[in-house]
Design a protein around this motif. Structure first.
Motif, PDB file in Angstrom:
ATOM      1  N   SER A 168      45.776  34.724  -5.501  1.00 53.25           N
ATOM      2  CA  SER A 168      47.202  34.799  -5.627  1.00 53.25           C
ATOM      3  C   SER A 168      47.604  36.253  -6.323  1.00 53.25           C
ATOM      4  O   SER A 168      46.927  36.767  -6.942  1.00 53.25           O
ATOM      5  N   TYR A 169      48.869  36.722  -5.758  1.00 52.66           N
ATOM      6  CA  TYR A 169      49.119  38.085  -6.123  1.00 52.66           C
ATOM      7  C   TYR A 169      50.615  38.144  -6.175  1.00 52.66           C
ATOM      8  O   TYR A 169      51.571  37.525  -5.539  1.00 52.66           O
ATOM      9  N   ALA A 170      51.154  38.682  -7.161  1.00 52.63           N
ATOM     10  CA  ALA A 170      52.554  38.729  -7.658  1.00 52.63           C
ATOM     11  C   ALA A 170      53.216  40.237  -7.314  1.00 52.63           C
ATOM     12  O   ALA A 170      54.449  40.484  -7.482  1.00 52.63           O
ATOM     13  N   GLY A 171      52.347  41.147  -7.066  1.00 48.56           N
ATOM     14  CA  GLY A 171      52.820  42.495  -6.596  1.00 48.56           C
ATOM     15  C   GLY A 171      53.324  42.716  -5.230  1.00 48.56           C
ATOM     16  O   GLY A 171      53.699  41.458  -4.608  1.00 48.56           O
ATOM     17  N   GLU A 172      53.650  43.715  -4.940  1.00 47.23           N
ATOM     18  CA  GLU A 172      54.320  43.989  -3.590  1.00 47.23           C
ATOM     19  C   GLU A 172      53.290  43.952  -2.549  1.00 47.23           C
ATOM     20  O   GLU A 172      53.818  43.440  -1.628  1.00 47.23           O
ATOM     21  N   CYS A 173      52.155  44.624  -2.802  1.00 45.03           N
ATOM     22  CA  CYS A 173      51.259  44.515  -1.499  1.00 45.03           C
ATOM     23  C   CYS A 173      49.783  44.675  -1.822  1.00 45.03           C
ATOM     24  O   CYS A 173      49.516  45.566  -2.638  1.00 45.03           O
ATOM     25  N   VAL A 174      49.075  43.801  -1.364  1.00 41.51           N
ATOM     26  CA  VAL A 174      47.517  43.785  -1.440  1.00 41.51           C
ATOM     27  C   VAL A 174      46.803  43.710  -0.302  1.00 41.51           C
ATOM     28  O   VAL A 174      47.278  42.936   0.746  1.00 41.51           O
ATOM     29  N   PHE A 175      45.748  44.460   0.208  1.00 42.12           N
ATOM     30  CA  PHE A 175      45.212  44.482   1.262  1.00 42.12           C
ATOM     31  C   PHE A 175      43.843  44.120   1.026  1.00 42.12           C
ATOM     32  O   PHE A 175      42.982  44.689   0.477  1.00 42.12           O
ATOM     33  N   ILE A 176      43.184  42.880   1.421  1.00 42.89           N
ATOM     34  CA  ILE A 176      41.801  42.584   1.390  1.00 42.89           C
ATOM     35  C   ILE A 176      41.025  42.772   2.577  1.00 42.89           C
ATOM     36  O   ILE A 176      41.456  42.002   3.753  1.00 42.89           O
ATOM     37  N   ALA A 177      40.165  43.683   2.527  1.00 40.24           N
ATOM     38  CA  ALA A 177      39.386  44.167   3.679  1.00 40.24           C
ATOM     39  C   ALA A 177      38.038  43.280   4.104  1.00 40.24           C
ATOM     40  O   ALA A 177      37.919  43.277   5.182  1.00 40.24           O
ATOM     41  N   SER A 178      37.550  42.956   2.934  1.00 46.03           N
ATOM     42  CA  SER A 178      36.107  42.075   3.175  1.00 46.03           C
ATOM     43  C   SER A 178      36.030  41.307   2.103  1.00 46.03           C
ATOM     44  O   SER A 178      36.257  41.644   1.004  1.00 46.03           O
ATOM     45  N   ILE A 179      35.066  40.260   2.082  1.00 47.34           N
ATOM     46  CA  ILE A 179      34.865  39.204   1.235  1.00 47.34           C
ATOM     47  C   ILE A 179      33.311  38.826   1.706  1.00 47.34           C
ATOM     48  O   ILE A 179      32.925  38.128   2.685  1.00 47.34           O
ATOM     49  N   ARG A 180      32.282  38.846   0.471  1.00 48.36           N
ATOM     50  CA  ARG A 180      31.242  38.205   0.754  1.00 48.36           C
ATOM     51  C   ARG A 180      30.806  37.252  -0.101  1.00 48.36           C
ATOM     52  O   ARG A 180      30.931  37.718  -1.552  1.00 48.36           O
ATOM     53  N   LEU A 181      30.548  36.112   0.074  1.00 47.91           N
ATOM     54  CA  LEU A 181      30.249  34.932  -1.032  1.00 47.91           C
ATOM     55  C   LEU A 181      28.607  34.790  -0.987  1.00 47.91           C
ATOM     56  O   LEU A 181      28.249  34.554   0.325  1.00 47.91           O
ATOM     57  N   TYR A 182      27.988  34.494  -2.056  1.00 49.51           N
ATOM     58  CA  TYR A 182      26.749  34.293  -1.924  1.00 49.51           C
ATOM     59  C   TYR A 182      26.239  33.619  -3.261  1.00 49.51           C
ATOM     60  O   TYR A 182      27.070  33.715  -4.176  1.00 49.51           O
ATOM     61  N   TYR A 183      25.114  32.935  -3.310  1.00 47.82           N
ATOM     62  CA  TYR A 183      24.699  32.411  -4.816  1.00 47.82           C
ATOM     63  C   TYR A 183      23.357  32.828  -5.118  1.00 47.82           C
ATOM     64  O   TYR A 183      22.281  33.272  -4.245  1.00 47.82           O
ATOM     65  N   ARG A 184      23.180  32.555  -6.281  1.00 50.72           N
ATOM     66  CA  ARG A 184      21.662  33.122  -6.773  1.00 50.72           C
ATOM     67  C   ARG A 184      20.890  31.889  -7.055  1.00 50.72           C
ATOM     68  O   ARG A 184      21.542  30.853  -7.585  1.00 50.72           O
ATOM     69  N   ALA A 185      19.603  31.917  -7.068  1.00 53.16           N
ATOM     70  CA  ALA A 185      18.918  30.685  -7.409  1.00 53.16           C
ATOM     71  C   ALA A 185      17.455  31.208  -7.778  1.00 53.16           C
ATOM     72  O   ALA A 185      16.893  32.197  -7.397  1.00 53.16           O
ATOM     73  N   CYS A 186      16.984  30.502  -8.683  1.00 51.77           N
ATOM     74  CA  CYS A 186      15.337  30.688  -9.205  1.00 51.77           C
ATOM     75  C   CYS A 186      14.660  30.045  -8.070  1.00 51.77           C
ATOM     76  O   CYS A 186      14.707  28.994  -7.656  1.00 51.77           O
ATOM     77  N   PRO A 187      13.657  30.574  -7.704  1.00 48.95           N
ATOM     78  CA  PRO A 187      12.623  30.213  -6.725  1.00 48.95           C
ATOM     79  C   PRO A 187      11.830  29.087  -6.969  1.00 48.95           C
ATOM     80  O   PRO A 187      11.535  28.842  -8.324  1.00 48.95           O
ATOM     81  N   ASP A 188      10.890  28.541  -6.073  1.00 46.96           N
ATOM     82  CA  ASP A 188       9.950  27.406  -6.573  1.00 46.96           C
ATOM     83  C   ASP A 188       9.020  28.133  -7.155  1.00 46.96           C
ATOM     84  O   ASP A 188       8.575  29.312  -7.164  1.00 46.96           O
ATOM     85  N   ILE A 189       8.444  27.576  -8.426  1.00 46.59           N
ATOM     86  CA  ILE A 189       7.476  28.319  -9.239  1.00 46.59           C
ATOM     87  C   ILE A 189       6.518  27.373  -9.832  1.00 46.59           C
ATOM     88  O   ILE A 189       6.590  26.087 -10.073  1.00 46.59           O
ATOM     89  N   VAL A 190       5.019  27.878  -9.935  1.00 47.20           N
ATOM     90  CA  VAL A 190       4.194  27.088 -10.829  1.00 47.20           C
ATOM     91  C   VAL A 190       3.835  27.790 -11.754  1.00 47.20           C
ATOM     92  O   VAL A 190       3.300  28.761 -11.583  1.00 47.20           O
TER      93      VAL A 190
END
Length: 234
Positions: free
Chosen positions: A81-103
């Motif tokens: 959401s944006y209440a200003g005059e103009c905003v330009f979103i050029a790119s978005i990248r979503l990812y998650y982090r995880a702890c690997p299998d471990i022994v």
């Protein structure tokens, strides 16, 4: 989240932030509702309404590894959401982090999403819990230190983060980190992972004798019994 945005300067002189909202829900949202605001983004390089469109890339601000926080459902939705005059979103990248299998520490932990709470581990084969093994996966995808302990059970010794069965001729009578011990004189084992050694044919020992005590011939064994009874009645 990685995101690249450009913002137009505002005539009021006050710049509104680009608000990022996270909806932790499996259900589709058909209209915008007030969700949890997780980020307020603002640019330092602004473009004006007189700038040509091809100059906007010069005003892009790229933010990397922004933390949106944990989610608890199978799905989630993201809104801006944006209440200003103009905003330009050029790119978005979503990812998650995880702890690997471990022994480690004789305990196995499966791959787990970052910041998802305590995870119960499982003792490796041949090991038993001294106390429940638990770890947490930090937000950066790194396991925290383990709480709780697994140790090799009787008849097994620790080797290369596993519990190996004692070889023939060796035994281990207690749980823990100790090594398998060579059978004492005049004793043997008939299988791997033995917890104690039995007397050879023709040799004996008292039931109360410790496991690391060897066995004596029957003649010596009877002499010992006689001495015990004699001392008991004198």
């Amino acid at each position: 989240m990685d995101i690249s945005i450009a913002q137009e300067e505002e005539s009021s002189g006050e710049l509104s932030p680009l608000k990022v909202h996270l909806f932790d829900t499996d259900n589709a949202i058909t209209r915008f509702l007030n969700g949890q605001t997780v980020l307020d983004l603002q640019n330092s390089k602004l473009f004006s309404n007189s700038d040509p469109p091809n100059s906007i890339p010069k005003h892009l601000n790229r933010s990397l590894s922004l933390n949106l926080g944990p989610v608890t459902r199978r799905g989630f939705q993201l809104a801006f959401s944006y209440a200003g005059e103009c905003v330009f979103i050029a790119s978005i990248r979503l990812y998650y982090r995880a702890c690997p299998d471990i022994v480690s520490n004789l305990t196995s932990f499966v791959k787990t999403g970052a910041h998802s709470g305590p995870v119960l581990g499982h003792c490796v084969e041949g090991a038993v819990e001294s106390s429940p093994p638990v770890r947490e996966c930090d937000m950066d995808g790194v396991w925290r230190s383990q709480q709780g302990v697994c140790s090799c059970e009787r008849g097994h010794e620790e080797m290369d983060n596993t519990c190996k069965a004692c070889r023939l001729g060796y035994y281990k009578s207690t749980n823990g980190r100790g090594e398998c011990q060579l059978c004492p004189p005049n004793t043997r084992t008939t299988k791997k992972r033995s917890e104690n050694c039995e007397c050879l044919k023709g040799f004996s020992r008292l039931p109360s004798d410790p496991h690391d005590l060897g066995c004596s011939s029957k003649e010596s064994f009877f002499l010992i019994l006689i001495m015990i009874f004699k001392n008991a009645f004198t």
